[in-house]
Structure formats: C-alpha cells, structure tokens
Design an enzyme around this catalytic site. Sequence first.
Site, PDB file in Angstrom:
ATOM      1  CG  ASP A  23      23.514 -13.279 -44.138  1.00 35.30           C
ATOM      2  OD1 ASP A  23      23.408 -13.002 -42.926  1.00 35.30           O
ATOM      3  OD2 ASP A  23      24.366 -12.746 -44.874  1.00 35.30           O
ATOM      4  CG  HIS A  40      18.573 -14.791 -34.617  1.00 38.21           C
ATOM      5  ND1 HIS A  40      19.215 -14.829 -35.836  1.00 38.21           N
ATOM      6  CD2 HIS A  40      19.433 -14.157 -33.778  1.00 38.21           C
ATOM      7  CE1 HIS A  40      20.404 -14.240 -35.741  1.00 38.21           C
ATOM      8  NE2 HIS A  40      20.554 -13.821 -34.496  1.00 38.21           N
ATOM      9  CG  LEU A 134      13.222 -32.451 -46.810  1.00 33.73           C
ATOM     10  CD1 LEU A 134      13.651 -32.068 -48.223  1.00 33.73           C
ATOM     11  CD2 LEU A 134      12.610 -31.227 -46.109  1.00 33.73           C
TER      12      LEU A 134
HETATM   13  C1  FPP Z   1      21.916 -15.066 -40.191  1.00 31.80           C
HETATM   14  O1  FPP Z   1      21.395 -13.873 -39.739  1.00 31.80           O
HETATM   15  C2  FPP Z   1      21.379 -16.255 -39.612  1.00 31.80           C
HETATM   16  C3  FPP Z   1      22.002 -17.064 -38.690  1.00 31.80           C
HETATM   17  C4  FPP Z   1      23.158 -16.720 -37.856  1.00 31.80           C
HETATM   18  C5  FPP Z   1      21.502 -18.396 -38.515  1.00 31.80           C
HETATM   19  C6  FPP Z   1      20.325 -18.486 -37.617  1.00 31.80           C
HETATM   20  C7  FPP Z   1      19.230 -19.098 -38.340  1.00 31.80           C
HETATM   21  C8  FPP Z   1      17.997 -19.219 -37.861  1.00 31.80           C
HETATM   22  C9  FPP Z   1      17.597 -18.678 -36.539  1.00 31.80           C
HETATM   23  C10 FPP Z   1      17.031 -19.925 -38.650  1.00 31.80           C
HETATM   24  C11 FPP Z   1      16.533 -21.146 -37.954  1.00 31.80           C
HETATM   25  C12 FPP Z   1      17.483 -22.250 -37.772  1.00 31.80           C
HETATM   26  C13 FPP Z   1      17.495 -23.188 -36.759  1.00 31.80           C
HETATM   27  C14 FPP Z   1      17.600 -24.617 -37.083  1.00 31.80           C
HETATM   28  C15 FPP Z   1      17.489 -22.858 -35.321  1.00 31.80           C
HETATM   29  P1  FPP Z   1      22.442 -12.782 -39.240  1.00 31.80           P
HETATM   30  O2  FPP Z   1      22.283 -12.698 -37.771  1.00 31.80           O
HETATM   31  O3  FPP Z   1      23.808 -13.105 -39.715  1.00 31.80           O
HETATM   32  O4  FPP Z   1      21.878 -11.508 -39.977  1.00 31.80           O
HETATM   33  P2  FPP Z   1      22.657 -10.165 -40.332  1.00 31.80           P
HETATM   34  O5  FPP Z   1      23.778 -10.549 -41.285  1.00 31.80           O
HETATM   35  O6  FPP Z   1      21.616  -9.330 -40.981  1.00 31.80           O
HETATM   36  O7  FPP Z   1      23.171  -9.603 -39.043  1.00 31.80           O
END
Ligand code: FPP
Length: 244
Positions: A23, A40, A134
């Site tokens: 997060d 992201h 893994l």
């Molecule tokens: C949270 O940040 C993260 C996500 C919604 C998940 C996305 C994860 C990644 C891009 C990492 C890589 C994963 C893969 C496999 C593609 P948020 O947008 O909720 O952050 P905020 O709460 O600060 O707005």
Amino acid sequence: MSKPAKSLYGDNRLPKHIAIIMDGNGRWASKRLMPRQVGHKAGIEALRRTIETMIDLKIPVLTVYAFSTENWKRPADEVNHLMNLLLDYLTNELANLHEKNIKLRILGDQQALSARIREELAIACRTTASNTGLLLNIALNYGGRSEIVKATREIAQKVKEGYFDIEDINETTFEEHLYSQGVPEPDLLIRTAGELRISNFLLWQIAYTEIYVTDVLWPDFDREVILEAIEDYLKRDRKFGATK
Ligand code: FPP
C-alpha cells in the site's frame, strides 16, 4: 546492500510464508507531485527487491496483494494502467522468474480479467509449474469474502450432487476449496503505508498470522524493512490460542 545478522540465515524460526499488503503507491507519487501511475511503476521495483530478499533468506512462500475485488472502483484509467503494468510484468519478467526457479500462482477470480491477461497468466503459471524455489502467489481480483463464498458454493454443489455429506465439511475440506488450497498459512503479514486494517485479504488464512505494519510506503519498501519485520516477528510468542 546490508546483510542480515548472520544468525538469520538458515534460522528455522524464520517465517515460511510472508504475505504483503502493498500500500502507498499513490501517496508516494503525490509526495513527489507526480501522477499515481509513477507510484505504481515504482511499486514494481519494490516487488522485485522483495522477491530477491525472499530468495536470499530462503523464505519458501511470498503472497502479494496486487489487485483487490474492490480496486475496480478506482477510475477506469488507473485500473487500465494497473492491468497494463501487470501485463508488462508478466511478459518482461517471466524468463527471469523461471530462471530463478520461482513458481507463480494466482489467487483470485480470473474470469473478470481480459482474455489477454488470462492467457499470459496461464502461460506464466504453466511455464513455472514445476519450479521448486520460491512460491510467488499474486492475489489478483482477490477478495477474502468472495473466496469464502466461492468455497461455500463449491462445497454446497458437491453436497447437492452427493459427493459429500454435510458431516464431511470441516476446516480441511473448506481449505481445499480456497484459491490458496495446499499453501501453508502465512506466518507473517506485512502491511505498508501505515493503515491498521486487513482490507479483505486472506481472511480465512490469517487466523493466527502475526501482523506487522510499517509506515514505509510500498515503493520505498526494501530489504531493511523486511529484516525489521522479521526481527519483530521473531520476538513474538506464538501460542495459537493455547497457553505456554
Ligand atoms: C496500493 O497503492 C497498491 C496497489 C493498488 C497495488 C498495485 C501494486 C503494484 C503496482 C505492485 C506491483 C504488482 C504487480 C504484480 C503488478 P495505492 O494506490 O492504494 O496507494 P495509496 O493508498 O497511497 O493511494
């Protein structure tokens, strides 16, 4: 890159399964006055670092929450961006994952994903299916409640068709109908970006999981934070409901 205290290597008390709620990508980008997408993208690098550390410490299972059933509520361009990042990740990273002997598994309902993504996921899972290093579980269109409903429906169907009696339903049969079927429960759940909630992640599986929350935002997540989390975990007294 710092090394953990030597004693951590090969310590049989190390968690066997670490699950992570990644997060804070959006906040990381906002702090830099950049679009959320940049956060992201930086999150992918954090995932790469995390996988390296898991391999180095010989942690057998890593589960990451990449996209929840609730994330569809985000603006369409952010959802599209996340899906494209995932596609890029799968296509660019598959050879590398395979070479590192990583076995990829997807937890979640793939029906709602595009045909292209489903196809790439199937290729990636098939290619790495016999790997013995893994186990990397990516939770994608995953929700703990919908997983429990899915298991319940499958079991009810089997009862209806006469494969099971109601008396046969127990925690083991239930576990066999989850996306995570056969995967040991997480020992340690790490959440980044400071929120103190579970957000519908692995509801069944985390019954006795130790939780570690860090204020570090996901794109800044690294080996140091993983070691801090593990060191904290090793101080816990896990009783699984029993007395000492
Ligand atoms: C949270 O940040 C993260 C996500 C919604 C998940 C996305 C994860 C990644 C891009 C990492 C890589 C994963 C893969 C496999 C593609 P948020 O947008 O909720 O952050 P905020 O709460 O600060 O707005």
